[in-house]
Design a protein around this motif. Structure first.
Motif, PDB file in Angstrom:
ATOM      1  N   ILE A   5     -29.382 -17.461  30.324  1.00  0.00           N
ATOM      2  CA  ILE A   5     -30.178 -16.248  30.056  1.00  0.00           C
ATOM      3  C   ILE A   5     -30.796 -16.301  28.658  1.00  0.00           C
ATOM      4  CG2 ILE A   5     -30.036 -13.752  29.754  1.00  0.00           C
ATOM      5  CD1 ILE A   5     -27.833 -13.742  31.885  1.00  0.00           C
ATOM      6  N   LEU A   6     -29.995 -16.736  27.686  1.00  0.00           N
ATOM      7  CA  LEU A   6     -30.500 -16.805  26.308  1.00  0.00           C
ATOM      8  C   LEU A   6     -31.617 -17.829  26.184  1.00  0.00           C
ATOM      9  CD1 LEU A   6     -27.129 -16.619  24.338  1.00  0.00           C
ATOM     10  CD2 LEU A   6     -28.909 -14.885  24.431  1.00  0.00           C
ATOM     11  N   LEU A  10     -34.811 -12.222  36.081  1.00  0.00           N
ATOM     12  CA  LEU A  10     -34.731 -10.769  36.274  1.00  0.00           C
ATOM     13  C   LEU A  10     -34.872 -10.031  34.949  1.00  0.00           C
ATOM     14  CD1 LEU A  10     -31.907 -10.190  38.918  1.00  0.00           C
ATOM     15  CD2 LEU A  10     -34.363  -9.830  39.182  1.00  0.00           C
ATOM     16  N   ILE A  11     -34.195 -10.542  33.924  1.00  0.00           N
ATOM     17  CA  ILE A  11     -34.296  -9.916  32.598  1.00  0.00           C
ATOM     18  C   ILE A  11     -35.716 -10.044  32.062  1.00  0.00           C
ATOM     19  CG2 ILE A  11     -33.518 -10.124  30.194  1.00  0.00           C
ATOM     20  CD1 ILE A  11     -30.777 -10.873  31.326  1.00  0.00           C
ATOM     21  N   TYR A  12     -36.300 -11.204  32.310  1.00  0.00           N
ATOM     22  CA  TYR A  12     -37.672 -11.455  31.862  1.00  0.00           C
ATOM     23  C   TYR A  12     -38.646 -10.449  32.492  1.00  0.00           C
ATOM     24  CZ  TYR A  12     -41.634 -14.400  30.537  1.00  0.00           C
ATOM     25  OH  TYR A  12     -42.793 -14.889  29.992  1.00  0.00           O
ATOM     26  N   SER A  13     -38.383 -10.087  33.741  1.00  0.00           N
ATOM     27  CA  SER A  13     -39.288  -9.173  34.445  1.00  0.00           C
ATOM     28  C   SER A  13     -38.853  -7.714  34.305  1.00  0.00           C
ATOM     29  CB  SER A  13     -39.349  -9.529  35.937  1.00  0.00           C
ATOM     30  OG  SER A  13     -38.068  -9.393  36.525  1.00  0.00           O
ATOM     31  N   VAL A  72     -45.717 -12.454  26.057  1.00  0.00           N
ATOM     32  CA  VAL A  72     -45.426 -12.784  27.448  1.00  0.00           C
ATOM     33  C   VAL A  72     -44.970 -11.545  28.222  1.00  0.00           C
ATOM     34  CG1 VAL A  72     -44.825 -15.163  26.883  1.00  0.00           C
ATOM     35  CG2 VAL A  72     -43.033 -13.426  26.954  1.00  0.00           C
ATOM     36  N   LEU A  73     -44.385 -10.579  27.509  1.00  0.00           N
ATOM     37  CA  LEU A  73     -43.938  -9.353  28.181  1.00  0.00           C
ATOM     38  C   LEU A  73     -45.123  -8.560  28.709  1.00  0.00           C
ATOM     39  CD1 LEU A  73     -41.156  -8.231  25.688  1.00  0.00           C
ATOM     40  CD2 LEU A  73     -40.904  -9.486  27.832  1.00  0.00           C
ATOM     41  N   LEU A  74     -46.218  -8.581  27.936  1.00  0.00           N
ATOM     42  CA  LEU A  74     -47.414  -7.871  28.366  1.00  0.00           C
ATOM     43  C   LEU A  74     -47.951  -8.459  29.665  1.00  0.00           C
ATOM     44  CD1 LEU A  74     -49.504  -5.700  27.658  1.00  0.00           C
ATOM     45  CD2 LEU A  74     -50.768  -7.440  26.381  1.00  0.00           C
ATOM     46  N   ASN A  75     -47.956  -9.780  29.735  1.00  0.00           N
ATOM     47  CA  ASN A  75     -48.425 -10.441  30.952  1.00  0.00           C
ATOM     48  C   ASN A  75     -47.516 -10.122  32.135  1.00  0.00           C
ATOM     49  OD1 ASN A  75     -50.025 -12.448  32.447  1.00  0.00           O
ATOM     50  ND2 ASN A  75     -48.119 -13.611  32.427  1.00  0.00           N
ATOM     51  N   THR A  76     -46.213 -10.085  31.882  1.00  0.00           N
ATOM     52  CA  THR A  76     -45.254  -9.776  32.950  1.00  0.00           C
ATOM     53  C   THR A  76     -45.480  -8.380  33.519  1.00  0.00           C
ATOM     54  OG1 THR A  76     -43.617 -11.158  31.849  1.00  0.00           O
ATOM     55  CG2 THR A  76     -42.805  -9.625  33.493  1.00  0.00           C
ATOM     56  N   VAL A  77     -45.820  -7.438  32.650  1.00  0.00           N
ATOM     57  CA  VAL A  77     -46.037  -6.061  33.095  1.00  0.00           C
ATOM     58  C   VAL A  77     -47.389  -5.923  33.799  1.00  0.00           C
ATOM     59  CG1 VAL A  77     -46.372  -3.687  32.319  1.00  0.00           C
ATOM     60  CG2 VAL A  77     -44.580  -5.089  31.304  1.00  0.00           C
ATOM     61  N   LEU A  78     -48.407  -6.594  33.258  1.00  0.00           N
ATOM     62  CA  LEU A  78     -49.756  -6.416  33.783  1.00  0.00           C
ATOM     63  C   LEU A  78     -49.960  -7.033  35.165  1.00  0.00           C
ATOM     64  CD1 LEU A  78     -52.078  -6.923  30.667  1.00  0.00           C
ATOM     65  CD2 LEU A  78     -51.541  -4.820  31.898  1.00  0.00           C
ATOM     66  N   SER A  79     -49.261  -8.127  35.451  1.00  0.00           N
ATOM     67  CA  SER A  79     -49.488  -8.812  36.733  1.00  0.00           C
ATOM     68  C   SER A  79     -49.296  -7.902  37.936  1.00  0.00           C
ATOM     69  CB  SER A  79     -48.582 -10.048  36.829  1.00  0.00           C
ATOM     70  OG  SER A  79     -48.968 -10.999  35.873  1.00  0.00           O
ATOM     71  N   MET A 119     -38.691 -13.918  24.963  1.00  0.00           N
ATOM     72  CA  MET A 119     -39.046 -12.508  24.785  1.00  0.00           C
ATOM     73  C   MET A 119     -39.008 -12.117  23.312  1.00  0.00           C
ATOM     74  SD  MET A 119     -36.836 -11.080  28.031  1.00  0.00           S
ATOM     75  CE  MET A 119     -37.249  -9.349  27.899  1.00  0.00           C
ATOM     76  N   LYS A 120     -38.067 -12.714  22.569  1.00  0.00           N
ATOM     77  CA  LYS A 120     -37.919 -12.385  21.158  1.00  0.00           C
ATOM     78  C   LYS A 120     -39.000 -13.036  20.313  1.00  0.00           C
ATOM     79  CE  LYS A 120     -34.655 -12.729  17.293  1.00  0.00           C
ATOM     80  NZ  LYS A 120     -33.317 -13.217  16.875  1.00  0.00           N
ATOM     81  N   ASN A 121     -39.315 -14.280  20.613  1.00  0.00           N
ATOM     82  CA  ASN A 121     -40.246 -15.032  19.759  1.00  0.00           C
ATOM     83  C   ASN A 121     -41.702 -14.929  20.212  1.00  0.00           C
ATOM     84  OD1 ASN A 121     -38.480 -16.730  17.753  1.00  0.00           O
ATOM     85  ND2 ASN A 121     -37.442 -16.842  19.734  1.00  0.00           N
ATOM     86  N   TYR A 122     -41.916 -14.650  21.477  1.00  0.00           N
ATOM     87  CA  TYR A 122     -43.293 -14.561  21.991  1.00  0.00           C
ATOM     88  C   TYR A 122     -43.445 -13.281  22.824  1.00  0.00           C
ATOM     89  CZ  TYR A 122     -42.849 -19.493  20.827  1.00  0.00           C
ATOM     90  OH  TYR A 122     -42.591 -20.680  20.175  1.00  0.00           O
ATOM     91  N   PRO A 123     -43.435 -12.118  22.193  1.00  0.00           N
ATOM     92  CA  PRO A 123     -43.469 -10.841  22.952  1.00  0.00           C
ATOM     93  C   PRO A 123     -44.734 -10.654  23.773  1.00  0.00           C
ATOM     94  CG  PRO A 123     -43.729 -10.483  20.571  1.00  0.00           C
ATOM     95  CD  PRO A 123     -43.324 -11.910  20.738  1.00  0.00           C
TER      96      PRO A 123
END
Length: 247
Positions: free
Chosen positions: A13-14, A106-109, A27-34, A21-25
């Motif tokens: 998981i780490l 799952l955590i990523y999404s 990517v979270l935007l892309n995960t939400v927008l898709s 998620m910590k170093n390249y936030p």
């Protein structure tokens, strides 16, 4: 022994989600927008009438796409960092490695799932029993996609090839099938094509349990049978054909 297994899962998981998620936030935007981009498009086109169906579709797409994304992540870690070789040469069993990586997806999404959960709470009203049925559908979807992703990752020899596989499978199984809208919107002669994708059966069950689509008990039983059969077959293929060790 249990503590070591938990540590091995947490390591996956780490490595695969928390670090990124910590170093390249971004990517979270892309995960939400898709998933939300398709949801917004369907809501606009349907003038809001398919909002609930699109929210359910967003859940299914998120679970399937993130499971398939495991393929690219595993391929990257295998080919660029030789992580799989290190795991193979260690006492850690493959199932713990895959479990950790699957949970990391799952955590990523989780940001996208959280947004969809809020929307679902506002616009899709499911009782406890219906919610459990819907969650069962999502779990099966995730197992199917994780199994496909893991199998292809061990076969793929290049990260570029993995990304191509990932995009192709996500498009074929979660974008084109009637996930964000009822299958009744597809003309009768072409529906048989939609039924080639397991996401069609998952969406049909989800829409039925939420009251957006009426299906018979026989159809519901058939949908469950197809999903369970596909899951078992893919797990057998993954167990027997996966290239866990380089030869």
């Amino acid at each position: 022994m249990t503590s070591r297994w938990i540590n091995q899962v947490m390591a996956g998981i780490l490595v695969n989600s928390v670090y990124e998620m910590k170093n390249y936030p971004i990517v979270l935007l892309n995960t939400v927008l898709s998933p939300l981009s398709f949801l917004i498009l369907i809501v606009f086109v349907s003038r809001g009438s398919l909002l609930g169906v699109a929210i359910l579709g967003g859940f299914i797409m998120s679970m399937f796409s993130n499971g398939i994304a495991l393929q690219s992540d595993l391929s990257h870690l295998k080919n660029d960092f030789k992580l799989q070789d290190m795991v193979v040469s260690s006492p850690a069993p493959a199932v713990l490695y895959v479990t950790g990586m699957a949970l990391s997806e799952l955590i990523y999404s989780s940001p996208a799932l959280l947004v969809l959960a809020v929307l679902g709470g506002l616009f899709v009203h499911l009782g406890v029993l219906r919610l459990l049925v819907f969650l069962s559908v999502l779990i099966i979807m995730f197992i199917i996609s994780i199994t496909i992703g893991f199998t292809l990752a061990t076969i793929s020899s290049d990260i570029v090839q993995s990304f191509a596989f990932s995009r192709l499978i996500s498009t074929l199984f979660s974008t084109l099938p009637p996930v964000y809208y009822p299958i009744t919107y597809i003309p009768e002669p072409y529906r048989i094509i939609a039924y080639l994708s397991p996401t069609t059966y998952a969406a049909q069950l989800a829409q039925s349990v939420a009251g957006y689509l009426t299906i018979t008990n026989l159809t519901a039983e058939l949908d469950w049978s197809v999903l369970i059969t596909v899951t078992v077959v893919l797990l057998i293929i993954a167990t027997r054909k996966v290239r866990w060790r380089e030869v």
